[in-house]
Design a protein around this motif. Sequence first.
Motif: not given
Length: 330
Positions: A253-266
């Motif tokens: 059972e694997i969980s992330f904190d934060p569960s998502s990230v914001t990526i930047y680019g074209t």
Amino acid sequence: MKKLASSKIINVIFSLLLALLLAAYVLSIKNYSNSNSSNSYSSLVPQKKATLTVPLTFQYNSDDYVIVGGSSSVSVNVQGSSALVTAAKNHNDITASADLRGLGAGQHTVNVALSGVNSSLTAAASPQTVTVTLAEKNSAKKNVQVNYDESKLANGYSVTDTSTDVKSVTVTGPKTNVDAVSYVGADVSLDKNTKANVTQSVKLTPYDKDGNVVQASLSQTKANVKLTVSQSQSSKKVSLEVQASAGTASDYEISFDPSSVTIYGTSDTLSSINSLPVSLDLSNILSKTTKSVTLDKPTGVDQLSDQKVSVTITPKSSSSSSSSSSSNKN
């Protein structure tokens, strides 16, 4: 004998008078001939008129005053032989000046003086007087601001950085004008649909707060400007996806904190990315474990909202055993 001597004296006097009259007559004839010859020569030389535009300079106390509203040139009407007038037009060595030395602040009307006129020509300035205003001199340092037309950039592109080798200049002029200057603009001219970086030597112009040009002198009139042009940066929130470098992800059972990230680019780059893989070594994890993991930035992505995330790994077998143990105790 006396009568003969008297007759000789009379003849001598008469001869002298006759000689004087002849000399006077010859001299008058010669002068008349020379005069006619000169007039004839003059009438044979073609005459010409022309109007030239010549620079007008002002002589004044430039340490304490500035010129307001003075013309930079005047017309000069010249007349004389065709050759000399043509030479004057071709070389135009004539200059005009107006002397305001010794005059104080205010409006003054002064004569225009000409120099460099060939002595065989007649010349007259038009106008022969000019009206100018002397204003007390003032100066202040103002910042240089890079200006450009964003509408000339290609769709999806923007200027991400500007630089100039001139950061500020000294503005000089009448006090009211200097006080009105809000900034000095370095105006860059862009081609339509600009996509690449731009480097230009541009003119500096003083502007007021509303973007209107202010009449004033600058200590430097040009600057070298560089615009960095790139595709506009977009952002996108993506989920984190486990990528096991060792072990089997389905066993945990694997969980992330934060569960998502914001990526930047074209926008072109981001459109092809829906999740961000996170490499995890799952070997030898026998109990619930929490650790920090550094995220790898995908190719083409300029920035991540988070460089590291916390990941919690719980073996599924351990979880099942714990549940069974709890049931037996009950």
